[in-house]
Write an enzyme that holds these catalytic residues in place. Sequence first.
Site, PDB file in Angstrom:
ATOM      1  CE  LYS A 191      49.137  32.747  46.963  1.00 36.85           C
ATOM      2  NZ  LYS A 191      48.245  32.688  46.159  1.00 36.85           N
TER       3      LYS A 191
HETATM    4  C1  LIG Z   1      46.860  32.578  46.258  1.00 34.44           C
HETATM    5  C2  LIG Z   1      45.916  31.473  45.429  1.00 34.44           C
HETATM    6  C3  LIG Z   1      44.971  32.076  44.236  1.00 34.44           C
HETATM    7  C4  LIG Z   1      44.484  33.378  44.443  1.00 34.44           C
HETATM    8  O1  LIG Z   1      45.333  34.252  44.661  1.00 34.44           O
HETATM    9  P1  LIG Z   1      44.797  35.894  45.173  1.00 34.44           P
HETATM   10  O2  LIG Z   1      45.687  36.691  44.592  1.00 34.44           O
HETATM   11  O3  LIG Z   1      44.997  35.761  46.662  1.00 34.44           O
HETATM   12  O4  LIG Z   1      43.432  36.022  44.639  1.00 34.44           O
HETATM   13  C5  LIG Z   1      44.539  31.163  43.411  1.00 34.44           C
HETATM   14  N1  LIG Z   1      44.967  29.852  43.537  1.00 34.44           N
HETATM   15  C6  LIG Z   1      45.874  29.269  44.239  1.00 34.44           C
HETATM   16  C7  LIG Z   1      46.337  27.864  44.197  1.00 34.44           C
HETATM   17  C8  LIG Z   1      46.254  30.184  45.176  1.00 34.44           C
HETATM   18  O5  LIG Z   1      47.414  29.723  46.098  1.00 34.44           O
END
Ligand SMILES: *Cc1c(COP(=O)(O)O)cnc(C)c1O
Length: 386
Positions: A191
């Site tokens: 991210k």
């Molecule tokens: C990455 C992601 C999540 C979940 O996040 P994690 O930290 O991996 O649990 C939820 N929604 C979207 C759109 C994502 O890209």
Amino acid sequence: MANSAQNVPLLDVNRDNLPYRDEFIDALTGVVDSGRFLFGPDVVELENEVAAYSEVDNAIGCASGSDALLLALMALNIGPGDEVIVPSFTFFASVSCITRLGATPVFVDIRPDTFNMDAEKIEAAITSKTKAIIPVYLFGQCAEIDRICQIACSHDVAVVEDAAQAIGAAYHSRPAGSWGAVGCFSFYPTKNLGGMGDGGMLTAQDPATADRLRLFAGHGMRPRYYHKVVGINSRLDTFQAAVLRVKLRHLPEAVESRQTIASRYSRWFTEAGLANDDQMVLPYQDPASFHVWNQYALRIPGGRRDDLRSHLSENNVGSEIYYPIPVHKQECYRDLNFDDSSLVETNRACAEVLNLPIFPGLTESEQRRVVDTVVKFYAAKSRMVA
Ligand SMILES: *Cc1c(COP(=O)(O)O)cnc(C)c1O
């Protein structure tokens, strides 16, 4: 193998992290020496910094973006019999939070240009059972959140922003995570604010909502060993918080670098004459949005997406498909029997989307190689047709 020196990775987190190595070591050493591996001062500081960055009064650390979404719905008291409106063109966690609580997801189609939930299609999906709407800010761009909040407000429905891919994004200059009742962020390493493991954050303007989020994230325990509600254990650890504080300081530069890469791709594909409805549709930026480009998502029409992806892979250029299958078609959701005749754009996006390398530290010459490889694919195609 001959080309491996010119390998262009989809993502290289080390290039993003290496320039700040000394800052990480200092911050992590501080945690080791403090002995406060949970609830350390870095956690509180990061919460305050993310709250300020997102222009909200409260932020609450948790173990992941997935937990953030689950906690948001728990705090809003969502359960069996309730409906939650959500897009199907998203990562699984946007939807699993709904079904894990026994509630029912109601999928709304996306806009073909932004890939985000189509605000104009929400009203028709609202029933007396609707309790919340979860707009997802896919690829780092906000959905039409002003309109979505208006609709939600007029039906007395809560908005939970899935801003996992969009920390730092904004709509009409107002940050992601500051619009809904709750904002959800992820610090998964891919991210824009990526940790060195799992992590997540919740934002809430309303102090009572923030208090409930914290309660549910801590086993519903208050005071110690007295449990008011059945919560979960979801904490952001101090090591992650220490790393993330370093990265948050450099986030504006990282966003700028992603924006530069995105505009360079779009310029070069346009100059190569490929940006047309037959060959590729470039990512669209809503004029109201500040896009933070977690992904650069092309649309490759005409059934050629998978061939192009194989061609990139043969030439050692990384790419990915976010997402190949919409959530409503996942095996675990067969029993929902969701009638997807309304999800035309969702199904089409899964067949056409192609994500190219984009990350701080991707060089201009690597980007040139990505674009040249794509150009060659279409040149070979046109020779075959001729
Ligand atoms: C990455 C992601 C999540 C979940 O996040 P994690 O930290 O991996 O649990 C939820 N929604 C979207 C759109 C994502 O890209």
